[in-house]
Design an enzyme around this catalytic site. Structure first.
Site, PDB file in Angstrom:
ATOM      1  N   SER A 147       0.791  -1.230   0.000  1.00 15.30           N
ATOM      2  CA  SER A 147       0.000   0.000   0.000  1.00 15.30           C
ATOM      3  C   SER A 147       0.818   1.272   0.000  1.00 15.30           C
ATOM      4  CB  SER A 147      -0.947   0.002   1.209  1.00 15.30           C
ATOM      5  OG  SER A 147      -0.225  -0.040   2.426  1.00 15.30           O
ATOM      6  N   HIS A 182      -5.517  -3.869  -1.519  1.00 17.04           N
ATOM      7  CA  HIS A 182      -5.206  -2.895  -2.561  1.00 17.04           C
ATOM      8  C   HIS A 182      -5.117  -3.561  -3.927  1.00 17.04           C
ATOM      9  CE1 HIS A 182      -4.543   0.692  -0.070  1.00 17.04           C
ATOM     10  NE2 HIS A 182      -4.139  -0.168   0.851  1.00 17.04           N
ATOM     11  N   LYS A 186     -12.362  -0.290   0.137  1.00 11.74           N
ATOM     12  CA  LYS A 186     -11.575   0.397  -0.898  1.00 11.74           C
ATOM     13  C   LYS A 186     -12.318   0.311  -2.230  1.00 11.74           C
ATOM     14  CE  LYS A 186      -7.211   0.025   1.600  1.00 11.74           C
ATOM     15  NZ  LYS A 186      -7.827  -0.162   2.896  1.00 11.74           N
TER      16      LYS A 186
END
Length: 396
Positions: free
Chosen positions: A184, A212, A241
């Site tokens: 990340s 991610h 996310k």
């Protein structure tokens, strides 16, 4: 009261601030998106994990509202006490099916997923081999486990093999390699093809944190393992996310593994069930991500990252190499990173300076992140603002 304690706390805060390491809390007065309201004005947002632009999507918001209207605010307890809602099972089936696994287990946060995966599955006769740049939640999860711990330098396959040899020579019963799918702070994508080859050679399991990666890397956005075309044993991830931007985590694995985790994973057994609103929003985000619209969003995200990376490099900034929509602008000094973020905000771009302990000392940066919701015009304006700030502060 013990005044000396409070004096010490104030002293530590003063020291943090003096080193330029204070992390300011900026209040957003709008939905998450490429343009947000901060401090009474609209600014461009280039630091959110909103990869597919779904956090402010009206369909995602309305799906959450509909779920809350049907199921209420929540179960008021953990699932094994107050029950599992049908929407929990629906979301577990949806994320497992999307990523190609037999089953899934939900957690209140992805941090809890990583904190809960190791202890129930591995004991003192086992070994965990962990990448040095793994997320803090993996590190904490490993600490909670009694298995022997080994660490290898980020993406260093020679050192990984050395650690696997050591674990096997020490007589480990089961060995698991733990890694972020995409790191990340750096935007590096894990070398999962090479990790898969070493895992096969040393009969090791693979755990990947794809927070991610899920939703936008690989075919259908199935993640880093799909990006590399390999199979892994466990995938942890988040709905906070690309898949809606709310919160909540999950572990995907074989059904027997999930069944055991539901009996023994402490963050699952002792935390309230995921709220219906989060479940509803996440289900809608998965629907969008795995279809043709998701493909279009991923194409746009890739184009945005390519345009931004090239323009920033042409402007003279130092960037970390990579193919990920996380694109760190390296500044080195912590105070410089804070000053740069403050000046960028004055110029209409919301970004955050990252410094120790989030990143190693001397590697302070502005971690910029692309979204499919950004336009080329917004990207170009951001590069212009960065260029002005960079010249003023002596960065370029």
């Amino acid at each position: 009261m013990t005044q000396s304690f409070y004096d010490r706390i104030v002293g530590e805060l003063t020291e943090i601030d003096g080193q330029g390491l204070t992390k300011p809390e900026r209040v957003i007065a709008s939905r998450q998106g490429p343009v947000i309201q901060v401090g009474g004005r609209e600014v461009l947002n280039f630091c959110a994990n909103n990869y597919l632009g779904l956090a402010g999507d009206e369909r995602v918001a309305q799906a959450g509202i509909a779920a809350q209207q049907k199921w209420g605010a929540g179960t008021a307890s953990v699932r094994f006490i107050c029950g599992t809602l049908e929407i929990h099972k629906e979301l577990e089936a949806a994320i497992a099916g999307y990523l190609g696994f037999e089953d899934a287990i939900l957690f209140a946060a992805a941090f809890d997923a990583n904190g809960g995966i190791f202890e129930p599955l591995f004991g003192e006769n086992d070994a965990i081999v962990s990448d040095s740049l793994n997320h803090a939640s993996i590190i904490d999860g490993v600490r909670l486990c009694k298995a022997k711990r080994y660490r290898f330098a980020n993406s260093d396959m020679d050192e990984l093999e050395t650690r696997l040899k050591e674990a096997r020579e020490a007589g480990a019963r089961d060995v698991i390699i733990a890694t972020d799918g995409a790191f990340s702070m750096d935007g590096y994508i894990a070398r999962l093809k090479d990790i898969r080859a070493l895992a096969d050679k040393y009969d090791a399991l693979i755990m990947v944190d794809d927070c991610h990666a899920t939703g936008f890397l690989g075919p259908q956005g199935r993640g880093s393992f799909a990006y590399h075309g390999v199979e892994v044993d466990f995938v942890t991830g988040t709905f906070g996310k690309a898949l809606g931007g709310a919160m909540g985590g999950f572990i995907c694995a074989k059904k027997a593994v999930v069944d055991l985790l539901k009996q023994r994973a402490r963050p699952y057994l002792f935390s309230n069930a995921l709220s219906p609103a989060v479940c509803g929003s996440s289900l809608e985000a998965i629907r969008i991500a795995q279809g043709a619209e998701g493909d279009a969003l991923r194409t746009r995200l890739s184009a945005n990252a390519h345009r931004y990376r090239n323009a920033m490099a042409d402007a003279g900034f130092t960037l970390l190499d990579g193919e990920h929509p996380i694109i760190p602008v390296m500044l080195g000094d912590a105070k410089l990173a804070q000053d740069f973020a403050a000046r960028a905000l004055e110029l209409g771009v919301y970004v955050i300076g990252f410094s120790f302990p989030v990143v190693p000392r001397g590697q302070a940066r502005i971690r910029t992140q692309m979204s499919a919701a950004h336009t080329f015009e917004q990207i170009d304006r951001t590069v212009e603002a960065f260029t002005q700030a960079g010249r003023e502060l002596g960065v370029i």
